[in-house]
Design a protein around this motif. Structure first.
Motif, PDB file in Angstrom:
ATOM      1  N   ARG A  59      -0.830  -6.334  -8.676  1.00 38.88           N
ATOM      2  CA  ARG A  59      -2.089  -5.599  -8.535  1.00 38.88           C
ATOM      3  C   ARG A  59      -2.792  -5.985  -7.231  1.00 38.88           C
ATOM      4  N   LEU A 119       0.770  -2.155 -15.518  1.00 43.26           N
ATOM      5  CA  LEU A 119       0.139  -1.580 -14.329  1.00 43.26           C
ATOM      6  C   LEU A 119       0.086  -0.061 -14.410  1.00 43.26           C
ATOM      7  N   LEU A 177      -4.993   2.378 -10.332  1.00 47.84           N
ATOM      8  CA  LEU A 177      -4.401   1.527  -9.309  1.00 47.84           C
ATOM      9  C   LEU A 177      -4.837   1.991  -7.918  1.00 47.84           C
ATOM     10  N   HIS A 219      -5.351   2.081  -4.047  1.00 46.80           N
ATOM     11  CA  HIS A 219      -4.564   1.504  -2.955  1.00 46.80           C
ATOM     12  C   HIS A 219      -4.886   2.241  -1.664  1.00 46.80           C
ATOM     13  N   LEU A 233       0.799   5.364  -9.428  1.00 46.44           N
ATOM     14  CA  LEU A 233       0.356   5.178  -8.042  1.00 46.44           C
ATOM     15  C   LEU A 233       0.134   6.509  -7.334  1.00 46.44           C
TER      16      LEU A 233
END
Length: 201
Positions: free
Chosen positions: A56, A82, A87, A89, A121
């Motif tokens: 993470r 996860l 998430l 990013h 993601l």
């Protein structure tokens, strides 16, 4: 399972002055300074939690960065946790340490095992470097090498790499010195494993 941030391991010597559950290794004098930390976990749940936390952290790093995922059973609980999201990013790229030469939707595929995490993601296809096992194996290795070279040439740093270690000592589908010799000067090669399965490492 090895949690490894990008760096060189040269002239390593042990330093046992840390706690019993944590051993630190420092580079020998005059070598580039690198510190490796070996952590022993009291339970599988503790390992899973630590791996999830480390992933993470790497996923959420600011700026362009890459993480290298591995297959096998060890990282799967962390991948699944996860994948529950969210998430966040910033310009993340994902690659794989190796891939068994099986269809990408096969249970044995490292890409397939990480699919739920990749979907969470929501990365564009261009940000995921994968071995295209729909190609003949030598072509798949050459294609993967080109993908990795493009990532390196773009200056994307590898923030975290996961490497599993098999019971027979292999890692990333590399089983012996012959594989290592063939890998010199390459970013990816086709390998033929002792268990009869082929792979790209």
């Amino acid at each position: 399972m090895v949690f490894r941030s990008c760096g060189r391991r040269i002239g390593i010597s042990a330093d046992f002055r840390s706690s019993p559950s944590e051993t630190r290794f420092r580079s020998a004098p005059r070598a580039p300074m690198t510190t490796l930390t070996t952590r022993r976990f009291a339970s599988r749940a503790a390992l899973d939690a630590a791996l999830e936390q480390r992933l993470r952290q790497a996923i959420g790093a600011s700026g362009a960065s890459a993480i290298m995922l591995s297959g096998g059973t060890t990282p799967l609980p962390a991948y699944r946790e996860l994948a529950r999201g969210p998430l966040p990013h910033d310009r993340l790229h994902v690659l794989f340490s190796d891939e068994r030469y099986v269809p990408s939707d096969a249970d044995a595929s490292n890409y397939h095992q990480a699919r739920a995490l990749l979907e969470a993601l929501a990365l564009p296809a261009s940000a995921v470097a994968r071995v295209r096992t729909e190609l003949p194996i030598e072509e798949a290795a050459s294609d993967y090498e080109r993908q990795l070279a493009a990532l390196l040439n773009a200056g994307v740093p590898l923030g975290l790499g996961l490497l599993g270690l098999g019971a027979d000592g292999h890692t990333a589908s590399l089983f012996g010195t012959a594989d290592l010799e063939r890998a010199r000067g390459h970013l990816a090669i086709a390998v033929h494993r002792p268990d009869g399965m082929s792979a790209v490492s």
